[in-house]
Design a protein around this motif. Structure first.
Motif, PDB file in Angstrom:
ATOM      1  N   VAL A  49       0.814  -1.221   0.000  1.00  0.00           N
ATOM      2  CA  VAL A  49       0.000   0.000   0.000  1.00  0.00           C
ATOM      3  C   VAL A  49       0.844   1.266   0.000  1.00  0.00           C
ATOM      4  O   VAL A  49       0.294   2.375  -0.023  1.00  0.00           O
ATOM      5  N   GLY A  50       2.156   1.138   0.014  1.00  0.00           N
ATOM      6  CA  GLY A  50       2.943   2.361   0.012  1.00  0.00           C
ATOM      7  C   GLY A  50       4.425   2.115   0.212  1.00  0.00           C
ATOM      8  O   GLY A  50       4.890   0.975   0.197  1.00  0.00           O
ATOM      9  N   THR A  51       5.121   3.228   0.386  1.00  0.00           N
ATOM     10  CA  THR A  51       6.580   3.217   0.459  1.00  0.00           C
ATOM     11  C   THR A  51       7.028   4.014   1.678  1.00  0.00           C
ATOM     12  O   THR A  51       6.379   4.986   2.064  1.00  0.00           O
ATOM     13  N   VAL A  52       8.150   3.594   2.267  1.00  0.00           N
ATOM     14  CA  VAL A  52       8.758   4.358   3.362  1.00  0.00           C
ATOM     15  C   VAL A  52      10.002   5.058   2.824  1.00  0.00           C
ATOM     16  O   VAL A  52      10.850   4.420   2.190  1.00  0.00           O
ATOM     17  N   TRP A  53      10.094   6.351   3.092  1.00  0.00           N
ATOM     18  CA  TRP A  53      11.284   7.110   2.732  1.00  0.00           C
ATOM     19  C   TRP A  53      12.114   7.353   3.979  1.00  0.00           C
ATOM     20  O   TRP A  53      11.614   7.879   4.963  1.00  0.00           O
TER      21      TRP A  53
ATOM     22  N   LEU B 295      11.862   0.043   0.567  1.00  0.00           N
ATOM     23  CA  LEU B 295      11.121  -0.341   1.769  1.00  0.00           C
ATOM     24  C   LEU B 295       9.633  -0.142   1.522  1.00  0.00           C
ATOM     25  O   LEU B 295       9.162   0.994   1.420  1.00  0.00           O
TER      26      LEU B 295
ATOM     27  N   ILE C 295       5.442  -0.760   2.341  1.00  0.00           N
ATOM     28  CA  ILE C 295       4.469  -0.978   3.412  1.00  0.00           C
ATOM     29  C   ILE C 295       3.484  -2.038   2.927  1.00  0.00           C
ATOM     30  O   ILE C 295       2.854  -1.877   1.878  1.00  0.00           O
TER      31      ILE C 295
ATOM     32  N   ARG D  57       0.192  -4.247   3.998  1.00  0.00           N
ATOM     33  CA  ARG D  57      -0.884  -4.529   4.955  1.00  0.00           C
ATOM     34  C   ARG D  57      -1.306  -5.981   4.826  1.00  0.00           C
ATOM     35  O   ARG D  57      -1.417  -6.514   3.724  1.00  0.00           O
TER      36      ARG D  57
ATOM     37  N   PHE E 285       0.172  -4.363   9.740  1.00  0.00           N
ATOM     38  CA  PHE E 285       0.999  -4.114   8.551  1.00  0.00           C
ATOM     39  C   PHE E 285       2.466  -4.287   8.938  1.00  0.00           C
ATOM     40  O   PHE E 285       2.813  -4.332  10.122  1.00  0.00           O
ATOM     41  N   VAL E 286       3.315  -4.364   7.924  1.00  0.00           N
ATOM     42  CA  VAL E 286       4.736  -4.531   8.155  1.00  0.00           C
ATOM     43  C   VAL E 286       5.485  -3.738   7.094  1.00  0.00           C
ATOM     44  O   VAL E 286       4.961  -3.513   6.001  1.00  0.00           O
ATOM     45  N   VAL E 287       6.676  -3.281   7.417  1.00  0.00           N
ATOM     46  CA  VAL E 287       7.542  -2.648   6.424  1.00  0.00           C
ATOM     47  C   VAL E 287       8.551  -3.707   5.990  1.00  0.00           C
ATOM     48  O   VAL E 287       9.270  -4.271   6.821  1.00  0.00           O
ATOM     49  N   ALA E 288       8.580  -3.991   4.684  1.00  0.00           N
ATOM     50  CA  ALA E 288       9.403  -5.091   4.169  1.00  0.00           C
ATOM     51  C   ALA E 288      10.275  -4.613   3.019  1.00  0.00           C
ATOM     52  O   ALA E 288       9.893  -3.724   2.257  1.00  0.00           O
TER      53      ALA E 288
ATOM     54  N   VAL F  30       2.946  -0.905  -5.594  1.00  0.00           N
ATOM     55  CA  VAL F  30       1.696  -0.632  -4.889  1.00  0.00           C
ATOM     56  C   VAL F  30       0.536  -1.350  -5.574  1.00  0.00           C
ATOM     57  O   VAL F  30       0.416  -1.314  -6.798  1.00  0.00           O
TER      58      VAL F  30
ATOM     59  N   ASP G 229       0.076  -4.635  -5.485  1.00  0.00           N
ATOM     60  CA  ASP G 229       0.399  -6.063  -5.625  1.00  0.00           C
ATOM     61  C   ASP G 229       0.062  -6.843  -4.360  1.00  0.00           C
ATOM     62  O   ASP G 229       0.310  -6.369  -3.245  1.00  0.00           O
TER      63      ASP G 229
END
Lengths: 89, 89, 89, 89, 89
Positions: free
Chosen positions: B7-11, B24, B26, B28, B40-43, B51, B53
Motif C-alpha cells: 500500500v505504500g513506500t517508506v522514505w 522499503l 508498506i 498490509r 501491517f509490516v515494512v518489508a 503498490v 500487488d
C-alpha cells in the motif's frame, strides 16, 4: 509447532528464484477440537500434504531445517501430517 | 509467510548503511478474501513488487536468505508476488 | 520492520557488559496515520535517533546485523529514521 | 520460556524423516494461577514429560539447542518440568 | 526488548542438563506507567535480578548471546535491571 488444516494453494510466478518448484500451501490454524481459528499462514510443503490434511507447521529459522528449504527465504514449513490427536483435558 | 498487499513506500534518508538502495514497502496483511486486516509490516522488496500487488512476506532470520538481504538488519522481505489463491474451505 | 515513534529512554546501570555504552530507546508502535498503538518496544539506537523521531525497528536475530549490535543480547534495533510515508490505500 | 501443561499427544506417521522417534506433545499455555489460557503449542519432549505435567516450552531457534533437536525442523521444545512456582505479586 | 517486573521464581528439578544452575525468573510485562499487563515470560537471569526489580528481557536467538546462555535451550534472558524510564509522550 502450530496445528492447522490445509485449505488451499498460492500461485506465484514472480518470486525469489530459490522458491521455484516449491508448493506453497495455505494453512488455517485449528484449535484442539479441529475448529478453524482466525489466523492462517502460507507454508512450504515438504511432506506431500494436500487440501483437507491436518498438519503441523514449523516456523522461523527452524523452517529452514529441511532438505528442501535449507538456506531459502522460507519462514514456515509443513513438516508433518497429523493422523490423530490424543487430548485429555 | 504472511499474505499482504503493498500500500505504500517508506522514505528514510538516515539509516543503517547496509540498507542504502533498498526499497522499503508498506505491506498490509490480508485475509483469504483479500480484505485488509489491522496489521501491517515494512518489508524490503526483492521481486520488483509495486503498490497494489498482493505479495508474500517472509519474516525473521529467513528474511535474510535472499541475495539482497544477506547479513543485513532486515526482518521482513517480499519474496513473491501472488497471482492467485485457490481456497476451498 | 515495525513503524514506531521514539518516546523516551531507558536507564539501566546493571546490565550485560556487552550493552555498556548503548542507547536504549523506548519506541511506541504507530499505525499508518501516525497514531500510537498500544504496543511498545525497547530498542538499541544505531542511527542517532531521538525523542519524537519516527523510526523503523528491526527485531529478532536481524537486530544483531549492525556493527554495534553484532553478537550482543539485543533483539530490537532502530535501523532507520523515517522521513515520510507514501500511502495509497 | 512459556509456562504450560501437557494435555495430549500428536500422532503423525507422515513427517520429516528427522522427526522419526520424537514425541510430539500438546501443551496448553497456563497463567500464573495454573489456569488454561486459549493458546497451545505442539512441542517436542526432551525431558520425559507426560500428560498433566506443568512444563516450560522454549521456542524458535533455541528449541534446536538440545541434543535431540539439533538441526531439526522443530520450533518448540519442552526443556523443563516445573515443580513449583513461587509468585509474589 | 520487553519491559517487565520480576514477580517470582520457577523451580524445576527435571530439565535439560544445560540448564542446571540457572535461575529461572517469572517476569510480568509492564506498560510505560509500570502497570502489569496480562502477559508474562519465564526468563533466565544473568544480571542478579530479584523479585520486584524492573528489568529488560531479550528474546529469541538473541537470548543466547550472553556468557551464561550460549548454545543453551533458552529463549528469554534478563539482560538489564532498569533504574528509570524517561518518557515524554
Amino acid at each position: 509447532m502450530v496445528l492447522g488444516k490445509v485449505v488451499g494453494t498460492v500461485w506465484a510466478t514472480r518470486k525469489d528464484e530459490e522458491l521455484v518448484g516449491m508448493k506453497l500451501l495455505i494453512v488455517r490454524h485449528l484449535d484442539l477440537q479441529y475448529r478453524f481459528r482466525e489466523a492462517f499462514v502460507v507454508a512450504v510443503d515438504t511432506v506431500q500434504a494436500g487440501v483437507g490434511d491436518v498438519v503441523l507447521v514449523c516456523s522461523g529459522s527452524s523452517a529452514r531445517q529441511t532438505a528442501q528449504t535449507k538456506n531459502k527465504p522460507v519462514d514456515a514449513v509443513i513438516m508433518a501430517v497429523v493422523d490423530k490427536l490424543d487430548v485429555s483435558d
